[in-house]
Design a protein around this motif. Structure first.
Motif, PDB file in Angstrom:
ATOM      1  N   ASN A 236       0.849  -1.195   0.000  1.00  0.00           N
ATOM      2  CA  ASN A 236       0.000   0.000   0.000  1.00  0.00           C
ATOM      3  C   ASN A 236       0.883   1.243   0.000  1.00  0.00           C
ATOM      4  OD1 ASN A 236      -1.875   2.056   0.534  1.00  0.00           O
ATOM      5  ND2 ASN A 236      -3.201   0.619   1.651  1.00  0.00           N
ATOM      6  N   ILE A 238      -0.027   4.292  -0.304  1.00  0.00           N
ATOM      7  CA  ILE A 238      -0.625   5.373   0.492  1.00  0.00           C
ATOM      8  C   ILE A 238      -0.199   5.249   1.942  1.00  0.00           C
ATOM      9  CG2 ILE A 238      -2.801   6.377   1.281  1.00  0.00           C
ATOM     10  CD1 ILE A 238      -4.065   5.521  -1.328  1.00  0.00           C
ATOM     11  N   GLU A 239      -0.216   4.032   2.469  1.00  0.00           N
ATOM     12  CA  GLU A 239       0.214   3.816   3.850  1.00  0.00           C
ATOM     13  C   GLU A 239       1.708   4.102   4.012  1.00  0.00           C
ATOM     14  OE1 GLU A 239      -1.394   3.204   6.590  1.00  0.00           O
ATOM     15  OE2 GLU A 239      -3.360   3.154   5.626  1.00  0.00           O
ATOM     16  N   GLU A 241       3.509   6.308   2.255  1.00  0.00           N
ATOM     17  CA  GLU A 241       3.662   7.763   2.240  1.00  0.00           C
ATOM     18  C   GLU A 241       3.152   8.380   3.534  1.00  0.00           C
ATOM     19  OE1 GLU A 241       1.632   8.997  -1.230  1.00  0.00           O
ATOM     20  OE2 GLU A 241       3.161   8.248  -2.632  1.00  0.00           O
ATOM     21  N   LYS A 242       2.078   7.824   4.070  1.00  0.00           N
ATOM     22  CA  LYS A 242       1.553   8.328   5.346  1.00  0.00           C
ATOM     23  C   LYS A 242       2.560   8.085   6.466  1.00  0.00           C
ATOM     24  CE  LYS A 242      -2.697   7.248   6.148  1.00  0.00           C
ATOM     25  NZ  LYS A 242      -3.891   6.462   6.566  1.00  0.00           N
TER      26      LYS A 242
END
Length: 322
Positions: A236, A238-239, A241-242
């Motif tokens: 993931n 997105i995870e 980058e978060k």
């Protein structure tokens, strides 16, 4: 009474500078860790009780850590306009073994430092690798050198005096010193990987004193097991980058990989991070260089004579002889 195993997520971060605030590059490793588990790989002694044996998986992990250290050492000390040097030997000067080659390259570094001091440079930075074997089976060297010395001097010192107290010198072989140019955010990564590529012979690097050394930190309970599974099993982005935005603010992911650790049998996340400001500057330099190349090509096209197809056809079909 059963012992409850507490599993948490550990983060091991390696920096290109022991001063973390000045580090522009980071390598981050995320993995599950249990403090109550013993070392999964047994290390035993040899018959002489001096050397230790490690399984192939352990050796692979040590090699990866060595390459990681070398990569950060390069990124923390070298950059644009420094030298990437290749040093070879001609047949009359080809060393018989690595020991003789080491003596020759040390003599070369002494000459470089001597000339640097004449120019007022007290701390000349360099890293060199001696490679034995390869396709041609010849010993040669690769070097990263501080770009403060003139190129002619750097290449000319790969030589020896023909006679004592005489200025005439004879080249030991071929010396090619190229200025490092920014060709992308990963230009230093590609250089370090080339220098540590899988050799058919043996490689070992030596470095000058006064280099900026990499640093490392570790932190436990850095994220939840659920978040770790989302980042490792499902990739993931997105995870990821978060996570970077939360724990490494001001940095950007340049490379990510998820792999199974053969030593622990668990998933391992590797992140290569670069300071966002430096990343943007690097991209701006690359775009400016690309625009300059296009402009130069367009100017060259203006000097090419225009092809008059109709005129040629008129000469062929309507001229004399047809």
């Amino acid at each position: 009474m059963s012992v409850v195993k507490r599993i948490n997520i550990r983060q091991r971060t390696f920096y290109s500078n022991t001063n973390i605030a000045k580090s522009d590059y980071r390598h981050v490793g995320l993995f599950q860790y249990n403090q109550q588990e013993d070392e999964p790989v047994r290390i035993t002694k040899t018959r002489n009780r001096k050397e230790k044996l490690t399984c192939p998986a352990k050796k692979t992990m040590n090699d990866k850590r060595s390459r990681l250290y070398f990569d950060l050492l390069v990124k923390g000390n070298f950059g644009e306009n420094d030298y990437f040097i290749s040093l070879t030997y001609s047949d009359p000067h080809l060393p018989a073994d690595e020991k003789e080659a080491e003596e020759k390259i040390k003599k070369y570094t002494r000459d470089l430092r001597r000339e640097a001091k004449k120019l007022g440079i007290q701390n000349l930075k360099y890293i060199y690798i001696t490679e034995a074997g390869g396709v041609k089976g010849r010993i040669h060297h690769h070097m990263l050198l501080d770009g403060s010395l003139p190129r002619d001097l750097v290449e000319g010192l790969w030589s020896k005096q023909i006679k004592p107290f005489r200025p005439e010198r004879e080249m030991l072989g071929w010396c090619n010193a190229k200025r490092i140019q920014i060709t992308g955010p990963d230009y230093l990564t590609r250089i370090s990987r080339y220098l540590t590529k899988d050799p058919q012979g043996r490689k070992r690097w030596k470095q000058s004193t006064g280099l900026i050394l990499p640093g490392t930190t570790k932190a436990d309970n850095i994220c939840s097991i659920k978040q770790f599974e989302q980042m490792s099993l499902f990739g993931n982005t997105i995870e990821l980058e978060k996570f970077v935005h939360q724990h490494h603010r001001g940095f950007i992911i340049t490379e990510s990989a998820t792999e199974l650790n053969e030593v622990t049998g668990q998933w391992y996340i590797r992140l290569h991070l670069m300071r966002k400001k430096l990343y943007m500057q690097t991209m701006a330099i690359c775009k400016a260089a690309e625009a300059a190349d296009i402009t130069s090509a367009e100017k060259e096209m203006q000097y090419i004579p225009e092809l008059k197809v109709n005129g040629i056809q008129g000469d062929l079909w309507g001229g004399t002889g047809w």
